[in-house]
Design an enzyme around this catalytic site. Structure first.
Site, short mmCIF file in Angstrom:
data_model
loop_
_atom_site.label_atom_id
_atom_site.label_comp_id
_atom_site.label_asym_id
_atom_site.label_seq_id
_atom_site.Cartn_x
_atom_site.Cartn_y
_atom_site.Cartn_z
N ASP A 28 -0.84 -2.17 3.00
CA ASP A 28 -0.43 -1.83 1.64
C ASP A 28 -1.47 -0.87 1.07
O ASP A 28 -2.67 -1.02 1.28
CB ASP A 28 -0.34 -3.10 0.78
CG ASP A 28 0.40 -2.85 -0.53
OD1 ASP A 28 1.49 -3.40 -0.70
OD2 ASP A 28 -0.14 -2.09 -1.37
N ILE A 29 -1.00 0.13 0.36
CA ILE A 29 -1.88 1.18 -0.18
C ILE A 29 -2.78 0.63 -1.29
O ILE A 29 -3.84 1.20 -1.58
CB ILE A 29 -1.03 2.37 -0.69
CG1 ILE A 29 -1.82 3.66 -0.69
CG2 ILE A 29 -0.43 2.10 -2.05
CD1 ILE A 29 -0.95 4.89 -0.87
N ASN A 84 8.97 -9.94 -3.24
CA ASN A 84 9.32 -9.72 -4.64
C ASN A 84 10.76 -9.23 -4.65
O ASN A 84 11.06 -8.14 -4.17
CB ASN A 84 8.38 -8.69 -5.28
CG ASN A 84 6.98 -9.24 -5.45
OD1 ASN A 84 6.80 -10.41 -5.77
ND2 ASN A 84 5.97 -8.41 -5.21
N GLY A 90 9.15 -8.20 -10.08
CA GLY A 90 8.29 -7.02 -10.01
C GLY A 90 8.50 -6.16 -8.77
O GLY A 90 7.62 -5.38 -8.41
N GLN A 91 9.67 -6.30 -8.14
CA GLN A 91 9.94 -5.42 -6.99
C GLN A 91 9.92 -3.97 -7.46
O GLN A 91 10.63 -3.59 -8.38
CB GLN A 91 11.30 -5.75 -6.35
CG GLN A 91 11.58 -4.90 -5.10
CD GLN A 91 12.89 -5.27 -4.40
OE1 GLN A 91 13.65 -6.11 -4.88
NE2 GLN A 91 13.14 -4.64 -3.28
N SER A 92 9.06 -3.17 -6.82
CA SER A 92 8.94 -1.77 -7.24
C SER A 92 9.48 -0.80 -6.20
O SER A 92 9.80 0.33 -6.54
CB SER A 92 7.47 -1.44 -7.56
OG SER A 92 6.67 -1.60 -6.41
N HIS A 97 10.85 -5.67 1.85
CA HIS A 97 9.55 -5.73 2.53
C HIS A 97 8.94 -7.08 2.24
O HIS A 97 9.21 -7.70 1.19
CB HIS A 97 8.62 -4.60 2.06
CG HIS A 97 8.47 -4.53 0.57
ND1 HIS A 97 9.45 -3.98 -0.23
CD2 HIS A 97 7.49 -4.95 -0.26
CE1 HIS A 97 9.06 -4.05 -1.50
NE2 HIS A 97 7.87 -4.65 -1.54
N HIS A 99 5.29 -8.91 1.83
CA HIS A 99 3.84 -8.79 1.73
C HIS A 99 3.20 -9.86 2.61
O HIS A 99 3.63 -11.02 2.60
CB HIS A 99 3.39 -9.02 0.28
CG HIS A 99 3.89 -8.00 -0.70
ND1 HIS A 99 3.12 -6.94 -1.12
CD2 HIS A 99 5.07 -7.89 -1.34
CE1 HIS A 99 3.82 -6.21 -1.98
NE2 HIS A 99 5.02 -6.76 -2.14
P1 AMP Z 1 6.76 -4.57 -4.49
O1 AMP Z 1 6.12 -4.49 -5.84
O2 AMP Z 1 6.94 -5.95 -3.98
O3 AMP Z 1 8.03 -3.73 -4.42
O4 AMP Z 1 5.72 -3.94 -3.49
C1 AMP Z 1 5.65 -2.58 -3.18
C2 AMP Z 1 4.33 -2.40 -2.51
O5 AMP Z 1 4.36 -1.15 -1.86
C3 AMP Z 1 3.14 -2.37 -3.49
O6 AMP Z 1 2.22 -3.42 -3.15
C4 AMP Z 1 2.53 -0.99 -3.27
O7 AMP Z 1 1.13 -0.99 -3.31
C5 AMP Z 1 3.06 -0.63 -1.89
N1 AMP Z 1 3.17 0.79 -1.61
C6 AMP Z 1 3.77 1.74 -2.39
N2 AMP Z 1 3.67 2.94 -1.80
C7 AMP Z 1 3.01 2.76 -0.64
C8 AMP Z 1 2.59 3.62 0.42
N3 AMP Z 1 2.83 4.95 0.39
N4 AMP Z 1 1.93 3.09 1.47
C9 AMP Z 1 1.68 1.76 1.50
N5 AMP Z 1 2.04 0.89 0.55
C10 AMP Z 1 2.70 1.39 -0.51
#
Ligand code: AMP
Length: 110
Positions: A28-29, A84, A90-92, A97, A99
């Site tokens: 994760d970034i 999420n 808070g799914q973004s 995916h 975690h």
């Molecule tokens: P969620 O909030 O559960 O949708 O998690 C999305 C996750 O993706 C977050 O923890 C971000 O830090 C991660 N993320 C977003 N862009 C990237 C990326 N380019 N490389 C790795 N992780 C990412």
């Protein structure tokens, strides 16, 4: 446009720890624990609600396989899996995916 599809297609760089025909595991970034990985299906779907039966079987098999990766991921002492699912959680990124958090003692979760 989907950031995880772009990572899978190699258009966006990532630190990849595992890959097979159906999944990748990347860093994760933005780490929320000492070790923070994302397990991502290569097929784009948003969440548990739009999985096909085949997607669900592949995910279950991947989860069964995950313990065999735990030492190379530095997760021998335990880890936490989180999905999420949707806005309230808070799914973004709208590509399913999981975690994977570990590498330290994690705060007690519900
Ligand atoms: P969620 O909030 O559960 O949708 O998690 C999305 C996750 O993706 C977050 O923890 C971000 O830090 C991660 N993320 C977003 N862009 C990237 C990326 N380019 N490389 C790795 N992780 C990412």
């Amino acid at each position: 446009m989907c950031v995880f599809c772009d990572i899978i297609d190699g258009k966006i760089p990532s630190k990849k720890h595992f890959e097979n025909n159906d999944f990748i595991v990347i860093d994760d970034i933005s780490h929320k624990a000492k070790k923070h990985y994302l397990l991502i299906p290569k097929k784009h779907y948003v969440g548990l609600f739009d999985q096909s039966e085949d997607d669900a079987i592949k995910l279950a098999k991947m989860l069964r396989f995950l313990p065999s990766l735990q030492s190379e991921l530095g997760l021998e002492d335990g880890y936490r899996l989180i999905i999420n699912q949707g806005g309230n959680a808070g799914q973004s990124v709208m590509h399913l995916h999981i975690h994977i958090l570990g590498g330290e003692i994690l705060p007690i979760a519900p």
